[in-house]
Design an enzyme around this catalytic site. Structure first.
Site, PDB file in Angstrom:
ATOM      1  N   GLY D 149     -85.122   3.458 123.348  1.00 30.76           N
ATOM      2  CA  GLY D 149     -86.300   2.623 123.556  1.00 30.76           C
ATOM      3  C   GLY D 149     -86.174   1.819 124.839  1.00 30.76           C
ATOM      4  N   CYS D 150     -87.287   1.283 125.290  1.00 31.49           N
ATOM      5  CA  CYS D 150     -87.287   0.567 126.568  1.00 31.49           C
ATOM      6  C   CYS D 150     -86.487  -0.729 126.471  1.00 31.49           C
ATOM      7  CB  CYS D 150     -88.712   0.312 127.052  1.00 31.49           C
ATOM      8  SG  CYS D 150     -89.824  -0.398 125.825  1.00 31.49           S
ATOM      9  N   PHE D 151     -86.767  -1.567 125.471  1.00 33.02           N
ATOM     10  CA  PHE D 151     -85.996  -2.805 125.341  1.00 33.02           C
ATOM     11  C   PHE D 151     -84.513  -2.522 125.097  1.00 33.02           C
ATOM     12  CE2 PHE D 151     -90.174  -4.860 124.325  1.00 33.02           C
ATOM     13  CZ  PHE D 151     -90.124  -5.838 125.304  1.00 33.02           C
ATOM     14  N   THR D 153     -82.702  -0.053 126.097  1.00 32.99           N
ATOM     15  CA  THR D 153     -82.076   0.368 127.352  1.00 32.99           C
ATOM     16  C   THR D 153     -81.684  -0.848 128.182  1.00 32.99           C
ATOM     17  OG1 THR D 153     -83.256   2.472 127.412  1.00 32.99           O
ATOM     18  CG2 THR D 153     -82.446   1.616 129.521  1.00 32.99           C
ATOM     19  N   SER D 154     -82.654  -1.732 128.374  1.00 34.39           N
ATOM     20  CA  SER D 154     -82.397  -2.919 129.187  1.00 34.39           C
ATOM     21  C   SER D 154     -81.338  -3.811 128.543  1.00 34.39           C
ATOM     22  CB  SER D 154     -83.712  -3.681 129.367  1.00 34.39           C
ATOM     23  OG  SER D 154     -83.486  -5.007 129.757  1.00 34.39           O
TER      24      SER D 154
END
Lengths: 346, 346, 346, 346
Positions: D149-151, D153-154
């Site tokens: 997921g995007c969050f 990953t960060s």
């Protein structure tokens, strides 16, 4: 009807004061004082003010001020109010300082965080911190108000009830602040250049923001023991609006519903703080161009933390609106006078 | 104190009416009527309204309406007002229709441009077009107001003085319109989806916009001969604000200065139109959240054309604000009552 | 592999050249020259370039340049290229000037519109106007390219086919331009300050924009008789993207479909111009970060006008991308080399 | 050259895959599969793709897929990939699932957070979590990738080195996430309606976000003891870009400089993570439209905490870019192939 002066006439703080004073029935704007642009019409700089202000901006003249105004707002950069206020000694002018000059009790703290010479300790001590919902009694007695910073207003209104009700521990508080760009003022800089600010989130002043000691000072006063916080600030691509998302360690078992009730009771007689029901979180636009502070709360059982979000319009409750709210309190007028307006939405 | 009802309670037009009525001293909001969401609290949909509206939204009931309200605003989609207004016959309710139902004199034109059945010709004829600065005398006598569209308000206020003073020819008028997204209303669509609207300019409804015949009808009425215009509309990544940039062929030799004087004289007694001095053009933010229409003018000798820019807030002067201005006129109140506020800036 | 230099290394034009050159297989960036910041790493100013550029920026040294680069881009403010290019006489360096120094054939016109001393007429005459789709043969022979302005690129690509096919009259052309803020460059100003640019449309330089004579010169060249246009520019709250909405008087009876066919045929062998089918208009985001120019057309029978919208990314097709397209043509490489990328969407 | 298919052809994930694949030299896009819009040209929906894709979108046909594609990207809503992947058993197709179907090891956790039936445990176990920098060896061996997921990953790229190097304690981690609106996909909703999203920050899914268990699972795997985090998400008015600001309790005395060195060493052979020098924090625009993750670090001695900010483009490193990076690893191609491009700035 009291006569009002504004010093620092071309900044956003002044502009917002002018907007809000326009519908205030107990104050009339007599003088806009600008060091750099006196002699000019303010509408030449801000055409949205066309037809509203007749007189040109004026130079500061202490003696005539004493005769002409009852209330003086300082919408000035750091370092100005502390020079001028002492010169008004002997007059009955009510001074409201929107800058940070008088916010920190310790001159050495001020000098560390602001990188400027502090106000005399005596002057600092005379000023009352104008967080209207928390210090109303002191404000009513004050003649000098140190108006809170935008982030501290949002953070303190969001955290103080939790500390007061012993919902959270004093240690481990995290405050993640996000603000619209108007908080950075009107001077064009690389930081506020449209092409680089638009479609961008910028963390800034990490570990160095002058609102850190201000927040800690008043949390500490509340808790009666030293509190440090981890506090960050982010520039977000919008003009107005500010949110602090705050995280505290739960001090005891509780529920979202119970904490919301405690907050609602804490702010029962404070019309400008609206506490949301369970499951609802405020957005910054819910308070746009208004003096409201809206608060959302979630008790996160999984991580044993409480999450609190507190939104304001940085130029209103975070500056000019709270300044007027304080003047209302100081003069025995209805607290909401001139401020009881619906947020601009959408 | 007159009692007010709003039909179409959950759209942006209604929301803006509610905001503006909050400070109006001669009207009090009695009823918000919503077909789709009656029974609900409006603050459940629009949290920014928390603490402002006590009663839930209500269903439309014609008979009780007649007893309860003196003034009724239609903030409804096309096709509703024309059904309801006739049912109020016999009452003294003042009806202000913010939709396009009654704007076009010709039912067949309406059916062509709106793709819907037109109102009865008799109803259309009874309604007065509420372009406040141009038709104040008719508005004062009206009981039914057809409130102008947002683009027509901006375009007509910008062009009518030039036609009236014979500055421009009737032929060859070009109107390039640009609007913020709130004009498209509150229903989520691909057209108004953030990710595709942000950082984008979208021409839309080219050659098909229903404001074309509205503009032409009132320009034609002014010029007393048929006028057609080339008119386009563009969606711009902002919420509020609308500008028409207009181009006309000069009818005679003149100068920017001279035309500005003519405009200033034309709008001398109309406080909501502010005509800029030579060299200055208005931006949409100069009128944000206010009822002003600011106009800039340049006589372009090189191309023998005049360039006129006219800015409004599409939700205020382009909808709710002008509606209230019209009610002020209809009731003999000060034209600016409840509307004499400074634009929100920045 | 040709060696490339860029002069004016810290502006947005240079930055975009660097981005596009990164994937170009026939050019390698050798030197970034900056007058004000030589000696610094460009990634210190633009962190997005971290790990891409090894050498620090350098001072301009004409003699060494001659040995080191084959192609030199001038991403400089007005007045610089005209001084430096003559000093390169005798070398075989291909010079691409992204500034306006060499765009106007008449030195006196230049001095009127730019308020600066013009380049020598001889230098102006040697430069080829790099509107790639219109002057490909001249560009192939050129050693000095005067790269077109952003508005002229959009306007000329949109209008020239209509003039060439005699669809419109020479008189009465109106061009309404709207641009994102990056076109104003990187220097912070009040005009580009976020808080005042966001949520705002600003008409600017009305009647005074230096792209007016550039557009007129090349329309005139095309029509072989003098053309004047009414041209305006508006700053829109977005970073990238530019649209010209253009209005012409129909010279004969025609239809949208027919004109679209003429445009498609005109641009048949020009892959960077995409002409939309009837009923579809391009938005600026459709070409974001790409070298495309998308065109939409509507024949407005009612007003006897044609409406043409032409969108580009002002930094790509309006500056750095077209510059590279021109270099591709000059060197006999595939015209689309390094530029055949899909626009960034959404 | 491998043949590629994309399922879920009209969402933003697919669109971004198409953009990135355009310049990839080892993959060619053979098939875009859309359940709802097969038979249509994708450029009819996304005009920016005009001239890039010849074939219309197709219906899913498992058997022919097996013959036609080597690599299959699932840019589908939750619940699709888990149905289709098992039907491809026996083929050698490499499957990259950009949805959350296979991210949580525990089916019951999945069902709690996603409110849907989980994939079979056997399928979950076969999938490798495609956080490229952390699990490169497993990815090289995988045939099924569960793309992060995007969050997560960060957040994970920002936190894992601190855990690995024992800089922070396992308890008391706070993650404040902020994302652009494209992360919410292409379906228009009230949440993503321009007029309400613009000029607004919205906390959302507080305590309920499905990325919470994903983050906790991989932090726990790293620390080898259970980690819970306080995690919030905020919608910010921009299209692309995501930042997690993270707060951890220091496990030992250290300095900003020292931690930065540890991070730089951790990511030494990972070109897509760029760790900033002391005093510099990344902004989301620094990685716009690129596969980079930029990280800034501050050790806050006062509050005994570390503050870490990690920015990505949610559609690239947070989705399509990382998917391609994983395919590069799986096929033994250069990790950066097709992704080594400079961020779009400004």
């Amino acid at each position: 009807m009291k006569n009002v002066g504004i010093i620092g006439g071309t900044g956003y703080g002044a502009i917002e004061l002018i907007r809000l004073l326009q519908t205030h029935e107990h104050m009339q704007l007599k003088k806009i004082i600008s060091h750099s642009q006196h002699g000019e019409q303010i509408a030449a700089i801000y055409p949205h003010l066309t037809d509203f202000i007749e007189d040109p901006m004026q130079e500061l003249q202490i003696e005539s001020l004493k005769d002409e105004v009852d209330i003086l707002f300082f919408a000035t950069p750091a370092g100005i109010a502390k020079e001028i206020i002492p010169q008004l000694a002997g007059s009955t002018i009510q001074c409201i300082d929107l800058s940070g000059d008088l916010r920190l009790g310790s001159p050495s703290e001020y000098e560390y965080w602001y990188g400027k010479k502090a106000a005399p300790k005596q002057l600092i001590d005379k000023a009352v911190y104008g967080l209207s919902e928390i210090y109303p009694e002191q404000i009513k007695q004050a003649t000098i108000i140190s108006n809170p910073g935008c982030f501290p207003t949002s953070a303190l209104l969001g955290l103080i009830p939790a500390l007061e009700k012993k919902v959270i521990l004093e240690s481990g508080i995290v405050i993640d602040g996000k603000t619209g760009v108007s908080g950075a003022g009107r001077t064009p800089t690389a930081m506020t250049h449209y092409s680089e600010t638009n479609e961008n989130i910028k963390p800034y002043k990490i570990g160095k923001h002058q609102h850190i000691p201000e927040i800690e000072q008043y949390l500490t006063a509340q808790a009666k023991e030293p509190i440090t916080v981890a506090f960050t600030t982010h520039l977000v691509p919008m003009t107005r609006g500010l949110i602090c998302t705050m995280y505290g360690q739960l001090a005891k078992e509780t529920s979202t519903e119970e904490v919301i009730k405690q907050y609602q009771s804490f702010y029962e007689n404070h019309p400008f703080v609206r506490v949301r029901e369970e499951g609802s979180f405020p957005t910054t636009k819910d308070v746009y161009a208004s003096n409201y502070c809206d608060i959302g709360i979630h008790v996160d059982q999984r991580s044993n933390r409480i999450i609190i979000a507190s939104v304001i319009d940085n130029l209103v409750k975070g500056a000019a609106g709270q300044a007027i709210q304080n003047v209302n309190l100081m003069n025995g007028w209805e607290e909401t006078h001139g401020l009881h307006t619906i947020p601009v939405y959408p």
